[in-house]
Write an enzyme that holds these catalytic residues in place. Structure first.
Site, PDB file in Angstrom:
ATOM      1  CG  ASP A  39     -29.090 -12.380  34.590  1.00 31.17           C
ATOM      2  OD1 ASP A  39     -28.541 -12.878  35.602  1.00 31.17           O
ATOM      3  OD2 ASP A  39     -29.508 -13.076  33.648  1.00 31.17           O
ATOM      4  CE1 TYR A  57     -30.481 -13.665  43.789  1.00 34.63           C
ATOM      5  CE2 TYR A  57     -31.964 -11.877  44.425  1.00 34.63           C
ATOM      6  CZ  TYR A  57     -30.791 -12.603  44.619  1.00 34.63           C
ATOM      7  OH  TYR A  57     -29.952 -12.273  45.649  1.00 34.63           O
ATOM      8  CG  PHE A  69     -26.736  -9.146  44.794  1.00 31.82           C
ATOM      9  CD1 PHE A  69     -26.336 -10.453  44.517  1.00 31.82           C
ATOM     10  CD2 PHE A  69     -26.066  -8.101  44.185  1.00 31.82           C
ATOM     11  CE1 PHE A  69     -25.263 -10.695  43.660  1.00 31.82           C
ATOM     12  CE2 PHE A  69     -25.004  -8.332  43.322  1.00 31.82           C
ATOM     13  CZ  PHE A  69     -24.596  -9.627  43.056  1.00 31.82           C
ATOM     14  CG  HIS A  94     -21.663 -13.659  41.413  1.00 30.47           C
ATOM     15  ND1 HIS A  94     -22.577 -14.345  42.189  1.00 30.47           N
ATOM     16  CD2 HIS A  94     -22.371 -12.702  40.755  1.00 30.47           C
ATOM     17  CE1 HIS A  94     -23.773 -13.832  41.997  1.00 30.47           C
ATOM     18  NE2 HIS A  94     -23.695 -12.839  41.135  1.00 30.47           N
TER      19      HIS A  94
END
Length: 224
Positions: A65, A67, A78, A187
């Site tokens: 999801d 930031y 990202f 991740h």
């Protein structure tokens, strides 16, 4: 919010955008924005789709999801705008890019140059409450992003799906792996990057696959 889709994704996602479940999601977001800071800004929620149309998409980088700190989320997984401090996860992505393809990290976090080449920078959930990761999980976004993944999986041309972290990997069951390439790893966050993200070489593997299937490789170099 439906009108914020400006390309071929509008017709592809129309069944979901016009569904009662999506209207419930929009009402929920309206209430959330009255009481909390919600990211990204409303005009940027659909940036992933608007920067990279369906026909153009050759690669998907799927995150969890957005930031959840101020001025970071811009609707591209990202990515952060120029002038914003590069988040730790993105720093680790740059480190893997350097290790994989010897591409030196740039001093900004703007990944839109990838999006413009056909890299769909998508999150599983497209909004978040300030300071609360996963706060909009299971509110309806998954229905929309599931539909997008399934539509891409069914494209005539194969697509590379890069799934980082468990929430992204939950979409793997939606992808036809006989026709597309799926790359999975932990991740890139500092909590998990050393458990297999570093050394996974997603960038070179993606380009090797695209070359093999007669498609242009991605230029992973970002403009300074």
């Amino acid at each position: 919010m439906e009108s914020l889709l400006h390309n071929d994704w509008q017709s592809i996602l129309a069944p979901e955008l016009n569904s009662p479940e999506f209207k419930t999601l929009i009402n929920f977001l309206h209430q959330e924005r009255e009481s909390f800071n919600i990211f990204p800004p409303q005009a940027e929620v659909f940036n992933a789709f608007n920067f990279t149309n369906f026909k153009q998409t050759r690669v998907v980088i799927l995150g969890q999801d957005p930031y959840h700190e101020r001025n970071q989320a811009q609707g591209l997984s990202f990515s952060v705008a120029r002038g914003v401090k590069i988040p730790p996860s993105l720093r680790n992505i740059y480190q893997e890019l350097a290790n994989d393809l010897a591409i030196e990290p740039v001093k900004h976090g703007d990944l839109s140059a990838w999006a413009q080449q056909g890299v769909l920078l998508l999150n599983s959930v497209l909004t978040v409450r300030e300071g609360q990761a996963n706060s909009h999980r299971q509110r309806g976004w998954e229905m929309l992003t599931d539909a997008a993944i399934q539509a891409l999986s069914a494209k005539p041309e194969p697509v590379v799906f890069i799934l980082w972290g468990k929430p992204a990997q939950m979409k793997q069951k939606l992808i036809d792996e006989t026709h597309n390439l799926v790359l999975t790893s932990p991740h890139p966050s500092p909590l998990s990057a050393y458990r297999g993200f570093f050394g996974s070489k997603p960038f070179s593997k993606t380009n090797a696959y695209l070359n093999t299937h007669g498609q242009q490789p991605i230029n992973w170099h970002l403009p300074a």
